[in-house]
Design a protein around this motif. Structure first.
Motif, PDB file in Angstrom:
ATOM      1  N   ASN A 209       0.827  -1.211   0.000  1.00  0.00           N
ATOM      2  CA  ASN A 209       0.000   0.000   0.000  1.00  0.00           C
ATOM      3  C   ASN A 209       0.860   1.258   0.000  1.00  0.00           C
ATOM      4  O   ASN A 209       0.599   2.215  -0.734  1.00  0.00           O
ATOM      5  CB  ASN A 209      -0.917   0.021   1.223  1.00  0.00           C
ATOM      6  N   ILE A 210       1.887   1.260   0.841  1.00  0.00           N
ATOM      7  CA  ILE A 210       2.787   2.413   0.918  1.00  0.00           C
ATOM      8  C   ILE A 210       3.477   2.634  -0.423  1.00  0.00           C
ATOM      9  O   ILE A 210       3.578   3.762  -0.928  1.00  0.00           O
ATOM     10  CB  ILE A 210       3.821   2.225   2.041  1.00  0.00           C
ATOM     11  N   LEU A 211       3.935   1.538  -1.020  1.00  0.00           N
ATOM     12  CA  LEU A 211       4.611   1.627  -2.313  1.00  0.00           C
ATOM     13  C   LEU A 211       3.660   2.164  -3.386  1.00  0.00           C
ATOM     14  O   LEU A 211       4.027   3.061  -4.166  1.00  0.00           O
ATOM     15  CB  LEU A 211       5.138   0.256  -2.724  1.00  0.00           C
ATOM     16  N   ILE A 212       2.433   1.627  -3.441  1.00  0.00           N
ATOM     17  CA  ILE A 212       1.461   2.054  -4.450  1.00  0.00           C
ATOM     18  C   ILE A 212       1.184   3.551  -4.339  1.00  0.00           C
ATOM     19  O   ILE A 212       1.157   4.275  -5.346  1.00  0.00           O
ATOM     20  CB  ILE A 212       0.162   1.237  -4.318  1.00  0.00           C
ATOM     21  N   ASN A 213       0.989   4.026  -3.116  1.00  0.00           N
ATOM     22  CA  ASN A 213       0.710   5.451  -2.918  1.00  0.00           C
ATOM     23  C   ASN A 213       1.877   6.317  -3.377  1.00  0.00           C
ATOM     24  O   ASN A 213       1.686   7.399  -3.942  1.00  0.00           O
ATOM     25  CB  ASN A 213       0.402   5.721  -1.444  1.00  0.00           C
ATOM     26  N   THR A 214       3.095   5.844  -3.138  1.00  0.00           N
ATOM     27  CA  THR A 214       4.281   6.584  -3.573  1.00  0.00           C
ATOM     28  C   THR A 214       4.386   6.610  -5.092  1.00  0.00           C
ATOM     29  O   THR A 214       4.645   7.658  -5.699  1.00  0.00           O
ATOM     30  CB  THR A 214       5.548   5.955  -2.980  1.00  0.00           C
ATOM     31  N   THR A 225      10.550  -3.355 -11.995  1.00  0.00           N
ATOM     32  CA  THR A 225      10.304  -4.306 -10.910  1.00  0.00           C
ATOM     33  C   THR A 225      11.427  -4.235  -9.886  1.00  0.00           C
ATOM     34  O   THR A 225      11.178  -4.261  -8.670  1.00  0.00           O
ATOM     35  CB  THR A 225      10.192  -5.737 -11.472  1.00  0.00           C
ATOM     36  N   ASP A 226      12.664  -4.105 -10.354  1.00  0.00           N
ATOM     37  CA  ASP A 226      13.805  -4.050  -9.438  1.00  0.00           C
ATOM     38  C   ASP A 226      13.771  -2.788  -8.575  1.00  0.00           C
ATOM     39  O   ASP A 226      14.002  -2.844  -7.365  1.00  0.00           O
ATOM     40  CB  ASP A 226      15.118  -4.105 -10.223  1.00  0.00           C
ATOM     41  N   SER A 227      13.477  -1.644  -9.188  1.00  0.00           N
ATOM     42  CA  SER A 227      13.456  -0.404  -8.412  1.00  0.00           C
ATOM     43  C   SER A 227      12.300  -0.400  -7.416  1.00  0.00           C
ATOM     44  O   SER A 227      12.435   0.096  -6.284  1.00  0.00           O
ATOM     45  CB  SER A 227      13.354   0.809  -9.340  1.00  0.00           C
ATOM     46  N   ALA A 228      11.162  -0.966  -7.801  1.00  0.00           N
ATOM     47  CA  ALA A 228      10.021  -1.056  -6.884  1.00  0.00           C
ATOM     48  C   ALA A 228      10.322  -1.997  -5.729  1.00  0.00           C
ATOM     49  O   ALA A 228       9.972  -1.721  -4.573  1.00  0.00           O
ATOM     50  CB  ALA A 228       8.784  -1.517  -7.642  1.00  0.00           C
ATOM     51  N   ALA A 229      10.995  -3.108  -6.032  1.00  0.00           N
ATOM     52  CA  ALA A 229      11.362  -4.050  -4.967  1.00  0.00           C
ATOM     53  C   ALA A 229      12.308  -3.387  -3.972  1.00  0.00           C
ATOM     54  O   ALA A 229      12.191  -3.580  -2.756  1.00  0.00           O
ATOM     55  CB  ALA A 229      12.001  -5.293  -5.585  1.00  0.00           C
ATOM     56  N   MET A 234      12.502  -5.317  -0.377  1.00  0.00           N
ATOM     57  CA  MET A 234      12.307  -6.750  -0.608  1.00  0.00           C
ATOM     58  C   MET A 234      13.216  -7.197  -1.748  1.00  0.00           C
ATOM     59  O   MET A 234      13.631  -6.386  -2.590  1.00  0.00           O
ATOM     60  CB  MET A 234      10.858  -7.064  -1.011  1.00  0.00           C
ATOM     61  N   SER A 235      13.491  -8.487  -1.765  1.00  0.00           N
ATOM     62  CA  SER A 235      14.183  -9.039  -2.926  1.00  0.00           C
ATOM     63  C   SER A 235      13.209  -9.046  -4.101  1.00  0.00           C
ATOM     64  O   SER A 235      11.982  -8.941  -3.915  1.00  0.00           O
ATOM     65  CB  SER A 235      14.649 -10.464  -2.646  1.00  0.00           C
ATOM     66  N   ARG A 236      13.722  -9.157  -5.300  1.00  0.00           N
ATOM     67  CA  ARG A 236      12.861  -9.137  -6.489  1.00  0.00           C
ATOM     68  C   ARG A 236      11.824 -10.254  -6.434  1.00  0.00           C
ATOM     69  O   ARG A 236      10.632 -10.024  -6.693  1.00  0.00           O
ATOM     70  CB  ARG A 236      13.714  -9.277  -7.746  1.00  0.00           C
ATOM     71  N   SER A 237      12.236 -11.467  -6.075  1.00  0.00           N
ATOM     72  CA  SER A 237      11.314 -12.600  -6.050  1.00  0.00           C
ATOM     73  C   SER A 237      10.251 -12.435  -4.966  1.00  0.00           C
ATOM     74  O   SER A 237       9.069 -12.716  -5.195  1.00  0.00           O
ATOM     75  CB  SER A 237      12.081 -13.911  -5.845  1.00  0.00           C
ATOM     76  N   THR A 238      10.665 -11.958  -3.791  1.00  0.00           N
ATOM     77  CA  THR A 238       9.709 -11.757  -2.698  1.00  0.00           C
ATOM     78  C   THR A 238       8.716 -10.663  -3.068  1.00  0.00           C
ATOM     79  O   THR A 238       7.501 -10.795  -2.863  1.00  0.00           O
ATOM     80  CB  THR A 238      10.429 -11.383  -1.403  1.00  0.00           C
ATOM     81  N   PHE A 239       9.216  -9.576  -3.640  1.00  0.00           N
ATOM     82  CA  PHE A 239       8.347  -8.472  -4.037  1.00  0.00           C
ATOM     83  C   PHE A 239       7.358  -8.921  -5.114  1.00  0.00           C
ATOM     84  O   PHE A 239       6.164  -8.609  -5.033  1.00  0.00           O
ATOM     85  CB  PHE A 239       9.181  -7.313  -4.568  1.00  0.00           C
TER      86      PHE A 239
END
Length: 310
Positions: A209-214, A225-229, A234-239
Motif C-alpha cells: 500500500n505504501i509503495l502504491i501510494n508513492t 520491478t527491481d526499483s520497486a522491490a 524486498m528481494s525481487r522474487s519476494t516483491f
C-alpha cells in the motif's frame, strides 16, 4: 428478400427489440422479410407494447437469419422447444444472431461451444463462469464465427445489424441504412473504451500500500520491478510474489494500467497536448504512448479526447 426472424422472449426490453426491427424493417426496406416470432406463436404475457406476432417456432424453418435481441435473465435458460429449434436452424446453416445478452440464449443451447463470441462487458465474468467452453471476446463490439454472430450492448447491436446488412447486401446497402438511422456505418474501436476498470486503491499488505501510494505520485518517473522491490525493501522474487498476491496482477501490469488510467483523466479533463500527456504518464515517448493506448483501447488518444473530453 431474406426472411429474417426476430425471436421475442418473456420480459424483453422493447428497446432491444426495436434496434434490429428498425435496422432490418425500416432502414433496409425491400431487403429483409421480417417475421416476429414467439416460442408459442402468441403475444407475450407481459405489459409491453408488442407488434403483431407472425407465428411460433415452426416459422424458424423458413428463415435465413434468426435474431435473438437480448435476454432478460442470465439465470433463465430457453425452453426445450426453443433450444431444439435453434439447434435445428444452426444445423441447416441459418445465420444465428445473439445481440447483447442474447448470446446467453445461444450459449445455453450449446451452439457457441468452441466458438468465439461477444456479449456486454458487464456480463463477461458471469458468462465465462457459466460457459468456459466459449471463447469470449470482451473487446470486440461484434464477433462472427461460422454462421453465428454475437454482439456487445445495445449500441453495438446496431453495429452488428449494419454488419449483417453489409454481409448479405454489400457496403452500399449498409451505408444507406446507416444514413437513415443517422449513425456511422462502422465505428472505430471496441468495448475496451467503455469498460470500467477500477484499480485497487489499497490492499491487505501495508508495505505494498505504501509503495502504491508513492508510485501513483511519481508515474512520470522511470520505474521497474527491481526499483520497486528496492523501495519496498524486498528481494525481487519476494516483491513479485507479494505484489501479485496483494493486487492480483504483476507490478508491470499494474504500472501500465495506472499510467493509462492517468492518461484518460488528462485527455478528458485537460488541454494538455498528447506529447505532454505521454511525458506526465511516464511513457518513453509519444509513439510508445500512442501504441500502448491503441493496443489497450482500440482507438487513438485524440479520438478518445474527441469522444469523452469536456
Amino acid at each position: 428478400m431474406l426472411k429474417t426472424a426476430l425471436l421475442l422472449y418473456p420480459d424483453i426490453n422493447p428497446f432491444h427489440f426495436s434496434v434490429p426491427y428498425m435496422a432490418f424493417q425500416d432502414a433496409s426496406e425491400g431487403l429483409f422479410d421480417v417475421k416476429i416470432i414467439t416460442p408459442t406463436g402468441k403475444p407475450l404475457a407481459n405489459n409491453i407494447m408488442q407488434p403483431k406476432i407472425d407465428g411460433g417456432l415452426d416459422l424458424l424453418e423458413e428463415c435465413r437469419i434468426i435474431v435473438i435481441p437480448g435476454w432478460a435473465d442470465a439465470d433463465t435458460q430457453p425452453d426445450t422447444a426453443t433450444v431444439k429449434a435453434l439447434q435445428a436452424a444452426c444445423g441447416r446453416g441459418a445465420c444465428l444472431v445473439g445481440l447483447c445478452y442474447g448470446t446467453y440464449a445461444l450459449a445455453y443451447a450449446g451452439l457457441l461451444n468452441g466458438k468465439k463470441a461477444a456479449t456486454h462487458w458487464l456480463g463477461s465474468d458471469d458468462f465465462r463462469r457459466r460457459f468456459p467452453q466459449v471463447a469470449l471476446d470482451i473487446n470486440s463490439i461484434y464477433v462472427e464465427d461460422g454462421n453465428i454472430i454475437t454482439s456487445a450492448g445495445t449500441a453495438a447491436a446496431l453495429d452488428c445489424c449494419l454488419h449483417i446488412i453489409r454481409k448479405f447486401y454489400g457496403v452500399k446497402a449498409a451505408n444507406k441504412a446507416a444514413r437513415l438511422l443517422v449513425v456511422p456505418p462502422h465505428r472505430e474501436g471496441g468495448q475496451a473504451q467503455f469498460i470500467e476498470r477500477p484499480l485497487a486503491q489499497s490492499t491487505r499488505d501495508k508495505k505494498i500500500n505504501i509503495l502504491i501510494n508513492t508510485l501513483k505520485d511519481t508515474l512520470h518517473l522511470p520505474h521497474s520491478t527491481d526499483s520497486a522491490a528496492a523501495q519496498a525493501n524486498m528481494s525481487r522474487s519476494t516483491f513479485t510474489r507479494h505484489f501479485k498476491k496483494a493486487t492480483g496482477i504483476t507490478f508491470l501490469e499494474w504500472l501500465h494500467q495506472e499510467r493509462l488510467q492517468l492518461s484518460l483523466d488528462l485527455l478528458e479533463n485537460t488541454s494538455l497536448t498528447i506529447d505532454q500527456i505521454a511525458e506526465r504518464c511516464g511513457f518513453q515517448n509519444t509513439v510508445s504512448f500512442r501504441t500502448q493506448f491503441y493496443r489497450y483501447y482500440q482507438v487513438q488518444p485524440n479520438a478518445w479526447r474527441k469522444q469523452f473530453g469536456r
